[in-house]
Write an enzyme that holds these catalytic residues in place. Structure first.
Site, PDB file in Angstrom:
ATOM      1  N   CYS A  77       5.258  -0.534   0.377  1.00 28.37           N
ATOM      2  CA  CYS A  77       4.750  -0.707   1.740  1.00 28.37           C
ATOM      3  C   CYS A  77       3.241  -0.927   1.735  1.00 28.37           C
ATOM      4  CB  CYS A  77       5.104   0.523   2.574  1.00 28.37           C
ATOM      5  SG  CYS A  77       4.573   0.401   4.290  1.00 28.37           S
ATOM      6  N   CYS A 127       1.410   0.685   4.705  1.00 26.91           N
ATOM      7  CA  CYS A 127       1.266   2.139   4.539  1.00 26.91           C
ATOM      8  C   CYS A 127       0.189   2.477   3.511  1.00 26.91           C
ATOM      9  CB  CYS A 127       2.574   2.759   4.049  1.00 26.91           C
ATOM     10  SG  CYS A 127       4.052   2.171   4.884  1.00 26.91           S
ATOM     11  N   ASP A 128       0.224   1.811   2.363  1.00 28.83           N
ATOM     12  CA  ASP A 128      -0.565   2.274   1.213  1.00 28.83           C
ATOM     13  C   ASP A 128      -1.695   1.344   0.793  1.00 28.83           C
ATOM     14  OD1 ASP A 128       1.119   4.466   1.079  1.00 28.83           O
ATOM     15  OD2 ASP A 128       2.555   3.422  -0.201  1.00 28.83           O
TER      16      ASP A 128
END
Ligand code: FAD
Ligand code: NAP
Length: 313
Positions: free
Chosen positions: A133, A136-137
């Site tokens: 992701c 997300c990261d």
């Protein structure tokens, strides 16, 4: 008879449960095969849930959610749902122990599962440098170099996203042509800080308890390249958890797209009256906790209106 059956207890299902019970539905059960919380509980850190600042793990983010729902009357049945069917106006929830529950409405939120690419070290370092992701990261690698694995639309679009944050993106694909749309491929080729590595597969990602240190990439002639990066993003496809919608004859209960995602309108209504879908499993899902939660709220408000119309008009 349940007013509403919610299938799946991730961010979408829990939020649907909160809104359905607090909004007045009297008999609502959330069927979740494990502990509620969903896939975000696998994440060591989440920093894009609005209003939640500071370092927080996915597990810690989700811990208060079930208790908040239970306060308003949501019941949790910890069981796997095998199938949802509909007879007349009544939905049947088939469970793995062979029992059935009946419901006036259903919100299905069983999520999705990113596929693993299958190279050495991938599972061991997942969540510690290996990610599926970028939204997300990606931020954790701001100004650093990262590797992206895959050749589809997701891999190339996420490589473009990461190229804006990171100093360099190594895009590793196992063939010499991309599966992604031609205009996306062109944009990637024109992006100066993306290096495309074709006919190559990850052999091993390596690192230690602190995280990823690099990735060994093998080309089609057996040559090995050692790329020292702290982050490896794999985008090799995604499985939608849509098994509960498959009927005895193999057809789906409601309309799906070719990727196995549930077709919904902006109210999370499916093609079947009284059946709603929310979160990662629906078409065009951004696959984010905040979006899944928002979907769950929308679906529950629609379920309340549907049940009211069904029973009182
Ligand atoms: P899920 O969270 O997948 O929940 C589905 C639930 O349904 C699961 O609990 C599952 O057990 C249950 N279920 C499935 N099938 C059945 C069945 N047959 N019977 C009963 N129960 C069933 N998003 C962000 O916004 N920020 C991040 O930083 C972030 N980081 C992530 C890191 C990782 C490692 C991962 C994997 C995901 C991350 N995400 C992040 C994405 C986020 O977790 C998802 O978008 C979100 O969880 C989707 O919610 P959902 O409720 O749709 O589905
Ligand atoms: P995908 O199209 O299935 O692509 C997966 C990619 O990963 C492929 O390039 C595949 O290689 C590679 N791959 C698979 N297994 C691998 C492994 N074990 N090791 C290394 N590489 C591996 O998946 P996706 O990109 O997630 O897209 C899914 C669907 O959503 C597609 O229909 C896509 O078009 C759509 N989508 C559309 C958009 C958009 O329209 N903007 C955005 C995202 C996704 P091969 O090519 O060799 O098979």
């Amino acid at each position: 008879m349940l007013d509403c059956a919610i299938i799946g207890g991730g961010p979408a299902g829990l939020t649907a449960g909160l809104y359905a019970t607090r909004g007045g539905l009297g008999n609502v059960v959330m069927f979740e095969k494990g502990m509620p919380g969903g896939q975000i509980t696998q994440s060591s850190e989440i920093e894009n849930y609005p209003g939640v600042t500071g370092e927080i793990s996915g597990m810690d983010l989700m811990i208060p959610w079930p208790a908040q729902c239970q306060k308003f009357g949501l019941k949790h049945d910890m069981i796997t749902v095998t199938r949802i069917s509909k007879e007349g106006d009544i939905f049947k929830i088939h469970k793995e122990d062979g029992t059935l529950s009946e419901a006036h409405s259903v919100i299905v939120c069983t999520g999705s599962s990113p596929r693993r690419a299958g190279f050495a070290g991938e599972d061991e370092l997942f969540g510690r440098g290996v990610s599926t992701c970028a939204t997300c990261d990606g931020f954790f690698y701001k100004g650093k170099e990262v590797a992206v694995v895959g050749g589809g639309d997701t891999a190339l679009e996420e490589a473009l996203y990461l190229a804006k944050l990171c100093s360099k993106v190594y895009l590793i694909h196992r063939r010499d042509t991309f599966r992604a749309a031609p205009n996306t491929v062109e944009r990637v080729k024109k992006t100066q800080n993306i290096e495309i590595i074709l006919n190559s597969k990850p052999k091993e990602v390596y690192g230690d308890n602190m995280g990823v240190a690099g990735i060994l990439v093998e080309d089609s002639k057996g040559g090995i390249r050692d790329i020292k990066v702290p982050g490896v993003f794999t985008f090799v496809g995604n499985d939608i958890n849509n098994q509960t919608l498959i009927q005895e004859d193999g057809s789906f209960l409601c309309e799906m797209n070719k990727n196995g995602e549930v077709v919904v309108d902006i109210s999370m209504k499916t093609s079947v009256k009284g059946l709603f879908a929310a979160g990662d499993m629906r078409i065009a899902a951004p696959k984010q906790v905040v979006c899944a939660a928002g979907d769950g709220a929308v679906a529950a408000l629609q379920a309340i209106a549907y049940v009211d119309e069904l029973l009182n008009h």
